[in-house]
Enzyme design. Structure first.
Site, PDB file in Angstrom:
ATOM      1  N   SER A 117     -97.083  12.798  73.258  1.00 46.98           N
ATOM      2  CA  SER A 117     -98.065  12.321  74.237  1.00 46.98           C
ATOM      3  C   SER A 117     -99.221  11.539  73.624  1.00 46.98           C
ATOM      4  CB  SER A 117     -98.634  13.490  75.016  1.00 46.98           C
ATOM      5  OG  SER A 117     -97.697  13.884  75.986  1.00 46.98           O
TER       6      SER A 117
ATOM      7  N   LYS B 169     -99.465   7.986  74.632  1.00 47.00           N
ATOM      8  CA  LYS B 169     -99.890   7.561  75.974  1.00 47.00           C
ATOM      9  C   LYS B 169    -101.127   6.662  75.988  1.00 47.00           C
ATOM     10  CE  LYS B 169     -97.820  11.668  78.191  1.00 47.00           C
ATOM     11  NZ  LYS B 169     -98.166  13.031  78.658  1.00 47.00           N
TER      12      LYS B 169
ATOM     13  N   TYR C  43     -89.475   5.470  77.402  1.00 45.36           N
ATOM     14  CA  TYR C  43     -90.481   6.541  77.308  1.00 45.36           C
ATOM     15  C   TYR C  43     -90.089   7.578  76.248  1.00 45.36           C
ATOM     16  CZ  TYR C  43     -93.305  10.621  78.468  1.00 45.36           C
ATOM     17  OH  TYR C  43     -94.134  11.706  78.378  1.00 45.36           O
TER      18      TYR C  43
ATOM     19  N   TYR D 252    -105.420  17.196  79.526  1.00 48.30           N
ATOM     20  CA  TYR D 252    -104.777  17.769  80.725  1.00 48.30           C
ATOM     21  C   TYR D 252    -105.672  18.776  81.445  1.00 48.30           C
ATOM     22  CZ  TYR D 252    -101.000  16.055  77.765  1.00 48.30           C
ATOM     23  OH  TYR D 252    -100.233  15.316  76.945  1.00 48.30           O
TER      24      TYR D 252
ATOM     25  N   VAL E 151     -97.050  17.295  72.042  1.00 46.73           N
ATOM     26  CA  VAL E 151     -96.308  18.538  71.812  1.00 46.73           C
ATOM     27  C   VAL E 151     -95.612  18.571  70.450  1.00 46.73           C
ATOM     28  CG1 VAL E 151     -95.968  19.171  74.235  1.00 46.73           C
ATOM     29  CG2 VAL E 151     -94.310  17.677  73.114  1.00 46.73           C
TER      30      VAL E 151
HETATM   31  N1  GLN Z   1     -92.268  13.688  75.295  1.00 44.29           N
HETATM   32  C1  GLN Z   1     -93.048  14.726  75.840  1.00 44.29           C
HETATM   33  C2  GLN Z   1     -92.755  14.953  77.303  1.00 44.29           C
HETATM   34  O1  GLN Z   1     -92.770  14.034  78.074  1.00 44.29           O
HETATM   35  C3  GLN Z   1     -94.508  14.470  75.656  1.00 44.29           C
HETATM   36  C4  GLN Z   1     -95.349  15.565  76.247  1.00 44.29           C
HETATM   37  C5  GLN Z   1     -96.561  15.875  75.417  1.00 44.29           C
HETATM   38  O2  GLN Z   1     -96.644  15.575  74.242  1.00 44.29           O
HETATM   39  N2  GLN Z   1     -97.500  16.571  76.030  1.00 44.29           N
HETATM   40  O3  GLN Z   1     -92.450  16.044  77.700  1.00 44.29           O
END
Ligand code: GLN
Length: 615
Positions: free
Chosen positions: A77, A80, A201, A253, A271
């Site tokens: 993430s 992003k 993605y 978040y 994550v």
């Molecule tokens: N690739 C992960 C997902 O879409 C990224 C989520 C994250 O890092 N919070 O679930």
């Protein structure tokens, strides 16, 4: 090479305090073993939970690293914000902002929920990020991923690749994200090819980075989009500031509010175990440790951010700045005139109007508050005819500061005040923007050297008050301050020892290091005295003596050049000494005059030192 002394070795091995701080974080938080490695993407579950790396990049391009700062892991993430910034620049803010909101949702990252307009809440949750990637995919098709990879690489300052195993693993199991994709499609946020968008993605989330990369990427965000290591402007300042805004409100978040309240540094977690924190105008931080808390953020990484923020008091809303530091000296020509030695008539005029040339020496950044402070300080006293701003020590100008400078100069123009700038190097970035602000203004002049600027303003004052500066006029020995008080007979005797010399413009008349064996009385033109390193000590015009230090020193300590065609009367030192023996009264006069001239120079030099240390 000579071996270093023990003290020198200790010095070269000593650590900068910030590195020591990161070291301490590493050892202290290594003890923290709570949390769980993400395993909803099976391949991520294989990460070694012991890994712990921290890196901090400064905006002057230095990167501190401790622990496993070079161990690669997937960006997840943390991609992003960069992809959002890329979309803003690639597709235009209107399009992106029309499709994706900027409100925090308070939801977890993988929430399948859209806002009341059926758009994603913000680009930091999966729905918004997939929409962003979708917009890029809609416009770039098969090129989309490569564009994203290249942009991420430019943020990191090196070519980044994909962890194919993690990509494949997420692609096989990412049904929740696919569901989000279809939800976006049915609401016309993205057009048709959901599978294609999701593929980009998943790849973007599987890009491999290290804690060091993340620190540099964060520092690029903190630096208005200029990578501080490579110097490249990666994306526009607009895109970067808007990205930092959504990181601030939604980067963490359903922990975002608490995060910005307590830590106060825009951040994003992934994550894969990474955390990125970007403190605007200060630094970028990257950390890697795979065990996550219930929000999906690295437990140790959060601890590092907390420690950094609290130990150095870095909360972004806890700042102040003293604009008054921008002025380091503020004086007029009465306190510190130019180095041009003036004749009595010029001196009188300048003394009567000394407050009409004001000199303000500035340092640091010309920000909105700094320029505002300067303009109020200027208005507070008698209005001068000339204001000289010395910008030698000014390092930058903010855009707000530049705008206010232009407005302030306009105001001065309306009041018939001439602005003189010194210290701006032609062809420099500052010079160009300066030209831009002041292009319309007729009351702005510039000279590189402060002394030249002061001298020019003094000349204008002399002219305005009826004085003249006639370089071609020929003066008599009787007008020489060094010879004040000598009788006509003594002057005639001295004149008989003179040889008239003529010099062309630019000629070197005396050279440092030569024997000091004559003194000179300038009859016409102008000369300047310069130290061998180029520092100008004085400009002399007709009626002044030079080389008179021969009375006190054996060797010349400075060069003398003709500024224009000049004539001088040269008296060899040995003849002059004979003259002094024959005329003891005149000799005493001359030595007293010399002492007076030196004292005058010392007073000016002291004032210059005093001005800089006491403002
Ligand atoms: N690739 C992960 C997902 O879409 C990224 C989520 C994250 O890092 N919070 O679930």
């Amino acid at each position: 090479m000579k071996p270093l002394s023990p003290l020198a070795t200790a010095w070269t091995r000593s650590k900068p305090p910030l590195l020591r701080f990161l070291d301490n974080c590493l050892s202290e938080f290594s003890a923290e073993t709570s949390g769980h490695v993400a395993d909803y993407i099976p391949e991520l579950g294989k990460a070694d939970p012991a890994y712990f790396g921290i890196s901090l990049a400064t905006l002057d391009g230095h990167v501190y690293e401790v622990g496993d700062s070079r161990v690669p892991f997937t960006i997840q993430s943390m991609s992003k914000p960069f992809v959002f910034a890329l979309a803003l620049d690639l597709l235009g803010a209107g399009k992106v902002e029309g499709a994706i909101g900027v409100e925090p949702s308070g939801d977890p990252f993988n929430s399948i929920r859209l806002n009341s307009e059926n758009h994603p809440f913000n680009p930091m949750v999966n729905a918004g990020a997939i929409a962003c990637t979708g917009l890029i995919y809609d416009s770039k098709g098969a090129e989309a991923f490569e564009q994203i990879r290249l942009a991420l690489s430019r943020f990191a300052g090196r070519d980044l690749s994909v962890d194919e195993a993690v990509y494949a693993s997420e692609s096989q199991t990412g049904d929740r994200n696919r569901a989000i994709g279809y939800l976006l499609k049915t609401n016309a946020v993205i057009s048709d090819n959901v599978a294609g968008v999701l593929d980009v993605y998943f790849r973007q989330c599987a890009v491999l980075v290290t804690a060091r990369d993340i620190a540099v990427m964060a520092a690029t965000l903190a630096n208005r989009g200029i990578n501080p290591v490579t110097g490249e402007q990666v994306l526009s300042a607009y895109a970067i500031s808007r990205t930092l805004s959504v990181m601030t409100s939604s980067g963490m978040y359903d922990y975002a509010g608490e995060w910005i309240y307590r830590i106060g540094i825009p951040a994003k977690s992934g994550v894969g175990g990474g955390i990125l924190a970007a403190l605007p105008a200060r630094l970028g931080l990257g950390s890697y440790s795979p065990k996550l808390d219930k929000h999906g953020s690295s437990v140790r990484g959060i601890k590092v951010c907390e420690a950094l923020s609290s130990h150095y008091d870095l909360h972004m809303l806890n700042r102040s700045d003293d604009a008054r530091n921008v002025v380091i000296a503020d004086y007029d020509i009465g306190k510190s005139p130019s180095r041009r030695v003036r004749r009595p008539q010029e001196r009188e005029i300048l003394a009567a109007h000394e407050q009409e040339v004001r000199i303000i020496e500035l340092v640091g950044t010309l920000s909105l508050s700094a320029v505002d402070y300067i303009s109020r300080r200027l208005a507070g006293r008698m209005r001068p005819q000339f204001v000289i701003f010395d910008l030698h020590r000014v390092t930058s100008t903010t855009r707000a500061g530049a705008r206010l400078v232009a407005e302030a100069f306009e105001e001065l123009a309306a009041l018939n005040v001439t602005v003189v700038l010194s210290g701006v190097r032609r062809a420099s970035k500052e010079w160009n923007s300066l030209r831009e602000w002041t292009a319309e203004l007729k009351n702005v002049r510039d000279f590189y050297l402060l002394d030249t600027a002061i001298e020019w303003a003094e000349d204008q004052i002399v002219y305005r008050y009826g004085g003249s500066i006639d370089f071609h006029e020929t003066t008599e020995l009787a007008e020489q301050p060094l010879l004040t008080g000598l009788s006509e007979e003594e002057l005639t005797d001295l004149a008989s020892l003179c040889t008239i010399r003529t010099y062309q413009s630019g000629a070197k008349i005396l050279a440092a290091g030569d024997p000091a064996d004559a003194l000179y009385f300038l009859r016409s033109g102008a000369v300047h005295v310069t130290l061998p390193d180029g520092v100008r000590l004085a400009t002399l015009t007709a009626g002044m003596a030079f080389g008179e230090m021969a009375l006190l020193e054996q060797t010349r300590s400075a060069d003398v050049f003709a500024d224009m065609a000049a004539t001088a009367c040269e008296v060899p030192l040995k003849d002059f000494e004979r003259f002094r023996k024959q005329h003891p009264r005149a000799s005493e006069c001359i030595m007293r005059n010399l002492a007076q001239l030196l004292a005058d120079r010392l007073i000016v030099a002291n004032a210059k030192v005093d001005i800089l240390t006491s403002t």
